[in-house]
Design an enzyme around this catalytic site. Structure first.
Site, PDB file in Angstrom:
ATOM      1  N   ASP A  71       0.859  -1.184   0.000  1.00 12.04           N
ATOM      2  CA  ASP A  71       0.000   0.000   0.000  1.00 12.04           C
ATOM      3  C   ASP A  71       0.889   1.226   0.000  1.00 12.04           C
ATOM      4  O   ASP A  71       2.058   1.145   0.370  1.00 12.04           O
ATOM      5  CB  ASP A  71      -0.796   0.056   1.307  1.00 12.04           C
ATOM      6  CG  ASP A  71      -1.951  -0.899   1.307  1.00 12.04           C
ATOM      7  OD1 ASP A  71      -2.425  -1.227   0.220  1.00 12.04           O
ATOM      8  OD2 ASP A  71      -2.374  -1.309   2.404  1.00 12.04           O
ATOM      9  N   ASP A  95      -9.596  -5.808   2.023  1.00 15.96           N
ATOM     10  CA  ASP A  95      -8.286  -6.319   1.616  1.00 15.96           C
ATOM     11  C   ASP A  95      -8.073  -7.768   2.024  1.00 15.96           C
ATOM     12  O   ASP A  95      -7.119  -8.404   1.586  1.00 15.96           O
ATOM     13  CB  ASP A  95      -7.167  -5.466   2.243  1.00 15.96           C
ATOM     14  CG  ASP A  95      -7.074  -4.103   1.580  1.00 15.96           C
ATOM     15  OD1 ASP A  95      -7.585  -3.974   0.459  1.00 15.96           O
ATOM     16  OD2 ASP A  95      -6.495  -3.185   2.191  1.00 15.96           O
ATOM     17  N   ASP A 148      -4.912  -3.104   4.658  1.00 14.76           N
ATOM     18  CA  ASP A 148      -5.410  -2.604   5.936  1.00 14.76           C
ATOM     19  C   ASP A 148      -6.936  -2.628   6.003  1.00 14.76           C
ATOM     20  O   ASP A 148      -7.516  -2.926   7.018  1.00 14.76           O
ATOM     21  CB  ASP A 148      -4.880  -1.189   6.216  1.00 14.76           C
ATOM     22  CG  ASP A 148      -5.009  -0.273   5.013  1.00 14.76           C
ATOM     23  OD1 ASP A 148      -5.672  -0.673   4.029  1.00 14.76           O
ATOM     24  OD2 ASP A 148      -4.471   0.850   5.043  1.00 14.76           O
TER      25      ASP A 148
HETATM   26  P1  ATP Z   1      -3.625   3.070  -0.019  1.00 15.84           P
HETATM   27  O1  ATP Z   1      -4.352   2.027  -0.770  1.00 15.84           O
HETATM   28  O2  ATP Z   1      -2.257   3.303  -0.500  1.00 15.84           O
HETATM   29  O3  ATP Z   1      -3.706   2.960   1.475  1.00 15.84           O
HETATM   30  P2  ATP Z   1      -5.644   5.094  -0.107  1.00 15.84           P
HETATM   31  O4  ATP Z   1      -5.719   5.397   1.332  1.00 15.84           O
HETATM   32  O5  ATP Z   1      -5.686   6.249  -1.041  1.00 15.84           O
HETATM   33  O6  ATP Z   1      -4.327   4.408  -0.483  1.00 15.84           O
HETATM   34  P3  ATP Z   1      -8.308   4.098  -0.015  1.00 15.84           P
HETATM   35  O7  ATP Z   1      -8.413   4.231   1.447  1.00 15.84           O
HETATM   36  O8  ATP Z   1      -8.919   2.959  -0.700  1.00 15.84           O
HETATM   37  O9  ATP Z   1      -6.812   4.087  -0.475  1.00 15.84           O
HETATM   38  O10 ATP Z   1      -8.894   5.431  -0.600  1.00 15.84           O
HETATM   39  C1  ATP Z   1      -9.179   5.558  -1.967  1.00 15.84           C
HETATM   40  C2  ATP Z   1      -9.513   6.989  -2.293  1.00 15.84           C
HETATM   41  O11 ATP Z   1     -10.707   7.363  -1.619  1.00 15.84           O
HETATM   42  C3  ATP Z   1      -8.467   8.001  -1.828  1.00 15.84           C
HETATM   43  O12 ATP Z   1      -7.499   8.195  -2.797  1.00 15.84           O
HETATM   44  C4  ATP Z   1      -9.289   9.250  -1.611  1.00 15.84           C
HETATM   45  O13 ATP Z   1      -9.441   9.940  -2.826  1.00 15.84           O
HETATM   46  C5  ATP Z   1     -10.616   8.712  -1.175  1.00 15.84           C
HETATM   47  N1  ATP Z   1     -10.741   8.745   0.287  1.00 15.84           N
HETATM   48  C6  ATP Z   1      -9.895   8.240   1.196  1.00 15.84           C
HETATM   49  N2  ATP Z   1     -10.322   8.402   2.436  1.00 15.84           N
HETATM   50  C7  ATP Z   1     -11.497   9.062   2.338  1.00 15.84           C
HETATM   51  C8  ATP Z   1     -12.460   9.518   3.276  1.00 15.84           C
HETATM   52  N3  ATP Z   1     -12.314   9.333   4.581  1.00 15.84           N
HETATM   53  N4  ATP Z   1     -13.550  10.128   2.793  1.00 15.84           N
HETATM   54  C9  ATP Z   1     -13.720  10.308   1.488  1.00 15.84           C
HETATM   55  N5  ATP Z   1     -12.867   9.894   0.558  1.00 15.84           N
HETATM   56  C10 ATP Z   1     -11.762   9.282   0.958  1.00 15.84           C
END
Ligand code: ATP
Length: 878
Positions: free
Chosen positions: A338, A616, A612
């Protein structure tokens, strides 16, 4: 108590609790009274049973038979009982050592279990805190959210689209939506477990939404507790290496017993003497061969070195949940990681924005977040949302004040598939919904834009301007979020994304910086040197991901980045063929992770995958090494992971790989040491017997194999990493244990030690008798014993490296030096302390004889050094 039939207030009353939970004192008192919230532990096997299990080994049974036979002959012939005592002593010491080793390995695993103990968010004294799940009491009010394991049986008090997966209890794999109202019986006698929709049960997991619930039953009183006896007796799994060694030991044991039987019959017929004494004599020779050949310590050494590896890894923040992972880590070829939190610090700060009204943007983002404002004015919650709440604070918009005037009345929780989150708040004119999420996703659902205090239609030019701004921020490695709103005249009745997250009015974008972890770049480099590919898999935007990946050296060329949408256009076969062309997978959904892992696995690559979020778990399960996050990870992913990163750090995976390689190397070293020692003993006894001499007795070999040899073998397990450990390519997981020349090395080294042992015997024999005649020679026997045991000890130093000169190794192995000293003392004691020497049948040898025997033993070091020198030359030429 059927809490599902009662309303919330009456449940709280019966549990003597309130909607803000218990006080710490009350919880402690209840814990004291009713015990911890945990399932009964597996009954510990009592000590005598463990000792008996050690004695039931076929090898030990043979030894006991030998002891009985020696006893009977001694009684008949009036000879001493020394052999009987020695054999019994060695068998008992060995059984005790076995039990000690076993319990040491068990303790290491138990300590790890404690480190991975689950925690729960619970109200105590009216404040939310985190406590160990085993410290929950009836009446505690817990907060549950997507990804959490349910820690006890609870009655639901609040549910925001909360769904639980209860298949472990009900067999039903479709998640059940949870409600809060009392359930009617409708004429039935009772409601089945699967239909108690206002209860959540220990052992199930929350897969969507969030909620609040009061604990109604803990530990063995829970529904899980009622069926727990089934789970408690789950078998411990052995690793492939442990299984291989167990099999090898078994095969060797039976092979040796066969050979011994043949030799027994052969020697008896050759001697032509079938008297009782002769039969017992020949039997003792056969026994000594068996003792010599069976590598008693093999399986134990593997187990103990693995468990040492496990505790070393935990010191470096990698917590192993399945022992197999230690081995598999050593062959890791691909690490899929990630981005957020693993490669970066997950400490977000808003540094850029694009909007017509910053205050509207900040208000929308703060209200549409689960983070709260702490007493110190800093946000508490998930890092992305904390950044938004802190951003609003910096503009004078405090989240708690905003929420007071516009409390949340409804919401659609965030999930990484949708990449959006929405909340609904009352306004003077009616209600307003704020939505935030990935800018490209939000924009797809917008029809208007907020400009000059008005909602005006979103034109294609505006759309491309917004996307341009998004790209500008993403190229600076910023994580970008978009925000939008929608007005309602009346409160929406159902909270469905497909109805509500449409026809939105775009407000603006914020860009957050999330600095990379400083140690990651070096770790990525180390992976490259070690022949391990690193793939970044992230939900974030392609440009953000690519910018960070190139900062870290993961991405060399923009063509190496691909998005989830592009992956959807590739068939599984195409992906398998091309998966090595990409290093960055952006805007992926959790399902894509499974496809990526499977593509690598189909190519025969050993793959580690981090995760996480709730979704996943399947990818972590499919990976050869599933890696869960200790800090940000959900219970669901931690429960299926093979290893948990206590610090969420990518660099920790790399150090675990290094440790995995070291452990495997050390196991090989210890085993090569043990097997070459056994071979040398077999050859010595076999050759001597064939030409009519008795060079060592079973008791001597037992002493060497079971007492003096086990210390160096374990000390080799503690050997530090060799130079260049992380500059060679990963081990092929299919390669046999004796690959890379180990089989041949083992044999020549065994032959070498038997040659020096035989020479030593004959020197002693000649010095004692002065002539070559077939006769017993206590001097020869003493010298052979000294040479054999010391040659094996010296040989353990050779084993510190398979190919490198031991003089080129920088650090000392203190344990090995200690083992040498210990073994030297033990050997000298049995040779020089009169009662023991008598029992073993040893002679007080002269200084000349002593030094000759020692010199012969020491010669194994220079000889092996010379062979290694030529082997290195040969390898370099290849
Ligand atoms: P990684 O997979 O590397 O942990 P990530 O945190 O970006 O990355 P996700 O948590 O799946 O992955 O989030 C995907 C997308 O959703 C993010 O890129 C962001 O644009 C959006 N996002 C993340 N957190 C929030 C939230 N709390 N509320 C709204 N949108 C969110």
């Amino acid at each position: 108590m059927r809490f599902y039939l009662e309303n919330k207030d009456s449940v709280l009353q019966k549990c003597k609790s309130t909607s803000k939970g218990l006080s710490s004192e009350e919880a402690a008192a209840r814990l004291e009274r009713n015990g911890k919230n945990k399932l009964a532990e597996e009954n510990r096997v009592p000590l005598w049973k463990r000792l008996l299990a050690q004695l039931s080994d076929p090898m030990t049974i043979i030894l006991l038979v030998a002891a009985i036979l020696s006893g009977v002959t001694a009684a008949y012939s009036g000879e001493s009982y020394a052999d009987v005592f020695i054999i019994l002593f060695v068998v008992i010491v060995n059984a005790i050592l076995g039990v000690l080793q076993e319990s040491k390995a068990e303790k290491a695993m138990e300590a790890l279990k404690k480190m991975t103990a689950a925690t729960s968010k619970v109200y105590r004294n009216g404040e939310i805190t985190s406590v160990k799940s085993e410290d929950l009491a009836v009446g505690d009010v817990v907060l549950l959210e997507a990804g959490d394991s349910v820690p006890a049986d609870c009655r639901v008090l609040e549910s925001v689209s909360m769904k639980a997966e209860e298949s472990s209890l009900t067999g039903e794999s479709v998640p059940v939506e949870k409600a809060t109202d009392a359930l009617p019986l409708n004429g039935q006698k009772d409601i089945s477990l699967g239909d108690r929709t206002n209860m959540v049960f220990m052992g199930s997991t929350i897969v969507y939404g969030r909620g609040k619930a009061v604990v109604t039953a803990v530990g063995m009183d829970t529904e899980m507790g009622k069926i727990a006896s089934v789970l408690v007796n789950a078998k411990h799994n052995l690793t492939p290496l442990q299984i291989k060694m167990k099999q090898l030991s078994k095969i060797l044991t039976w092979l040796v017993i066969g050979i011994c039987a043949v030799i027994f019959v052969f020697s008896l017929i050759r001697s032509g003497n079938f008297s009782e004494k002769s039969i017992i004599n020949v039997f003792m020779i056969a026994i000594s061969l068996a003792v010599a050949a069976i590598p008693e310590g093999l399986a134990a050494v593997v187990t103990i070195v693995l468990s040492i590896g496990v505790s070393n890894m935990s010191k470096r923040n990698a917590i192993i949940r399945r022992l197999t992972a230690v081995e598999t880590l050593g062959c890791a070829q691909v690490i899929c990681t990630d981005k957020t939190g693993t490669l970066t610090q997950n400490r977000m700060t808003v540094v850029d924005h694009f909007t017509d009204s910053e205050s509207v943007l900040a208000t929308a983002l703060a209200l549409c977040s689960d983070s709260r404002l702490g007493h110190d004015g800093k946000a508490i919650g998930e890092p992305t949302e904390n950044a938004l709440v802190n951003y609003a604070t910096s503009l004078g918009l405090k989240k708690n004040e905003l929420e007071e005037s516009a409390p949340r009345v409804g919401e659609i929780p965030f999930d990484s598939g949708r990449k959006m989150m929405s909340t609904v708040h009352p306004t003077q004119e009616g209600f307003i919904q704020y939505t935030k999420g990935a800018p490209d996703v939000i924009l797809k659902h917008c029809t208007c834009v907020y400009k000059g205090g008005r909602e005006i239609p979103l034109t294609p030019e505006m759309r491309s301007q917004i996307l341009g701004e998004n790209k500008r921020m993403a190229d600076k490695a910023l994580r970008v979020l978009g925000s939008a709103f929608r007005r309602y005249s009346t409160k929406p009745s159902s909270y469905k994304s497909s109805d509500m997250e449409e026809k939105l009015t775009f407000i603006g974008l914020v860009g957050m910086i999330d600095p990379v972890r400083p140690e990651v770049e070096a770790a990525v480099n180390e992976c490259r040197g070690a022949g391990i590919r690193v793939n970044m898999i992230t939900g974030d935007h392609k440009d953000t991901a690519a910018a960070i990946a190139s900062q870290l050296g993961i991405l060399k060329d923009p063509s190496q980045a691909i998005t989830g949408a592009e992956l959807d256009d590739l068939s599984d076969e195409k992906l398998e063929k091309n998966v090595d062309k990409y290093t960055v997978f952006a805007r992926v959904q959790p399902e894509h992770k499974v496809r990526i892992v499977n593509a690598w696995k189909k190519r025969g690559m050993i793959t580690a995958m981090t995760g996480d979020g709730v979704n996943d778990a399947p990818a972590i399960k499919s990976a050869d090494i599933g890696v869960g996050m200790g800090i940000t990870g959900t219970d669901v992913t931690k429960n299926v992971a093979d290893m948990i990163l206590a610090d969420d750090n990518f660099a920790t995976i790399v150090s675990a790989v290094e440790e995995g390689r070291r452990v495997y190397d050390n196991i090989r070293k210890a085993i090569q040491f043990l097997l070459s020692s056994n071979i040398s003993e077999v050859i010595s006894i076999f050759v001597a017997t064939m030409i009519g001499f008795t060079i060592l007795k079973p008791a001597h070999l037992l002493w060497i194999n079971l007492i003096t040899d086990c210390f160096p073998a374990l000390a080799l397990g503690l050997e530090k990493k060799e130079n260049g450990l992380m500059s060679r390519s990963p081990r092929n997981p299919k390669e046999g244990f004796f690959a890379r020349g180990m089989g041949a090395d083992l044999i020549y080294q065994g032959v070498l030690i038997s040659i020096v042992t035989l020479v030593s015997y004959f020197v002693g024999h000649f010095m004692e008798h002065g002539v070559w005649e077939i006769a017993e020679s206590p001097d020869g026997m003493t010298m052979a014993f000294l040479t054999l045991s010391m040659a094996e000890i010296f040989h353990s130093f050779n084993m510190r490296s398979q190919r490198n000169s031991i003089f080129s190794l920088h650090c000392q192995n203190k344990a090995l030096l200690g083992a040498m000293l210990g073994s030297l003392v033990l050997t000298s004691v049995v040779i020089f302390v009169p009662p023991l020497a008598n029992a073993f049948g040893f002679m007080k040898i002269s200084a000349e004889e002593y030094f000759t025997a020692m010199l012969l033993a020491f010669s194994v070091i220079p000889v092996v050094e010379i062979v290694k020198f030529f082997q290195r030359k040969l390898e370099r030429r290849r």
